[in-house]
Write a protein that holds these residues in place. Structure first.
Motif, short mmCIF file in Angstrom:
data_model
loop_
_atom_site.label_atom_id
_atom_site.label_comp_id
_atom_site.label_asym_id
_atom_site.label_seq_id
_atom_site.Cartn_x
_atom_site.Cartn_y
_atom_site.Cartn_z
N LEU A 5 10.67 112.46 25.78
CA LEU A 5 11.41 113.43 26.58
C LEU A 5 12.89 113.05 26.63
O LEU A 5 13.77 113.90 26.54
CB LEU A 5 10.81 113.51 27.98
CG LEU A 5 11.43 114.53 28.93
CD1 LEU A 5 11.36 115.93 28.36
CD2 LEU A 5 10.72 114.47 30.28
N ALA A 6 13.15 111.76 26.73
CA ALA A 6 14.54 111.28 26.75
C ALA A 6 15.27 111.62 25.45
O ALA A 6 16.48 111.83 25.45
CB ALA A 6 14.57 109.78 26.99
N ASP A 24 3.70 113.84 30.85
CA ASP A 24 2.51 113.07 31.22
C ASP A 24 2.13 112.10 30.11
O ASP A 24 2.77 112.05 29.07
CB ASP A 24 1.33 113.99 31.60
CG ASP A 24 0.77 114.78 30.42
OD1 ASP A 24 1.09 114.48 29.24
OD2 ASP A 24 -0.01 115.70 30.66
N ASP A 25 1.08 111.32 30.34
CA ASP A 25 0.66 110.31 29.36
C ASP A 25 0.21 110.92 28.05
O ASP A 25 0.28 110.26 27.01
CB ASP A 25 -0.48 109.46 29.93
CG ASP A 25 -0.01 108.57 31.06
OD1 ASP A 25 1.21 108.32 31.15
OD2 ASP A 25 -0.85 108.13 31.85
N GLY A 26 -0.26 112.16 28.07
CA GLY A 26 -0.72 112.82 26.86
C GLY A 26 0.37 113.48 26.05
O GLY A 26 0.13 114.06 25.01
N VAL A 61 6.12 121.93 26.38
CA VAL A 61 5.93 121.53 24.97
C VAL A 61 5.08 120.26 24.95
O VAL A 61 4.91 119.59 25.97
CB VAL A 61 7.27 121.25 24.24
CG1 VAL A 61 8.13 122.49 24.16
CG2 VAL A 61 8.03 120.13 24.91
N THR A 62 4.56 119.93 23.77
CA THR A 62 3.84 118.67 23.60
C THR A 62 4.69 117.75 22.74
O THR A 62 5.10 118.13 21.64
CB THR A 62 2.47 118.90 22.94
OG1 THR A 62 1.72 119.78 23.77
CG2 THR A 62 1.72 117.60 22.77
N LEU A 63 4.95 116.57 23.23
CA LEU A 63 5.74 115.56 22.53
C LEU A 63 4.85 114.38 22.20
O LEU A 63 3.99 114.01 22.98
CB LEU A 63 6.89 115.08 23.41
CG LEU A 63 7.84 116.16 23.94
CD1 LEU A 63 8.80 115.55 24.94
CD2 LEU A 63 8.58 116.82 22.81
N SER A 73 10.09 115.71 18.69
CA SER A 73 11.24 114.82 18.80
C SER A 73 11.56 114.17 17.45
O SER A 73 12.71 113.89 17.16
CB SER A 73 11.02 113.75 19.88
OG SER A 73 9.92 112.94 19.57
N ASP A 74 10.56 113.96 16.60
CA ASP A 74 10.82 113.46 15.25
C ASP A 74 11.58 114.49 14.44
O ASP A 74 12.50 114.18 13.70
CB ASP A 74 9.52 113.10 14.52
CG ASP A 74 8.88 111.85 15.08
OD1 ASP A 74 9.56 111.09 15.80
OD2 ASP A 74 7.69 111.65 14.80
#
Length: 85
Positions: A5-6, A24-26, A61-63, A73-74
């Protein structure tokens, strides 16, 4: 703050302000853009990943997907390298 997220937030801050964000952790992340800036934020996120869900102005979104999926993020880092940043 979660590392993935950062990585994404500074890219969003180029086009909008965020009121809140969390992950979250996922790897599920939520960002809430400032009033009137949802469209710009959503468009910028869609440059990173097509998997953006807008629920009443909160963008999800899912990161860092563990399932071998594409990590937005990649892709963001690759796009920045191609742009010469």
């Amino acid at each position: 703050m979660d590392e993935k997220l950062a990585d994404v937030l500074p890219v969003l801050w180029e086009v909008c302000d965020t009121v809140s964000s969390c992950q979250d952790d996922g790897g599920q992340a939520c960002m809430t853009p400032a009033s009137g800036q949802v469209d710009a934020c959503e468009a910028k996120l869609r440059e990173i990943t097509r998997d953006v869900i807008n629920i009443a102005g909160a963008l999800y979104v899912t990161l860092g997907q563990e399932s071998g999926g594409d990590d937005p993020s990649d892709r963001m880092e690759t796009n920045e390298e191609e742009a010469g940043r």
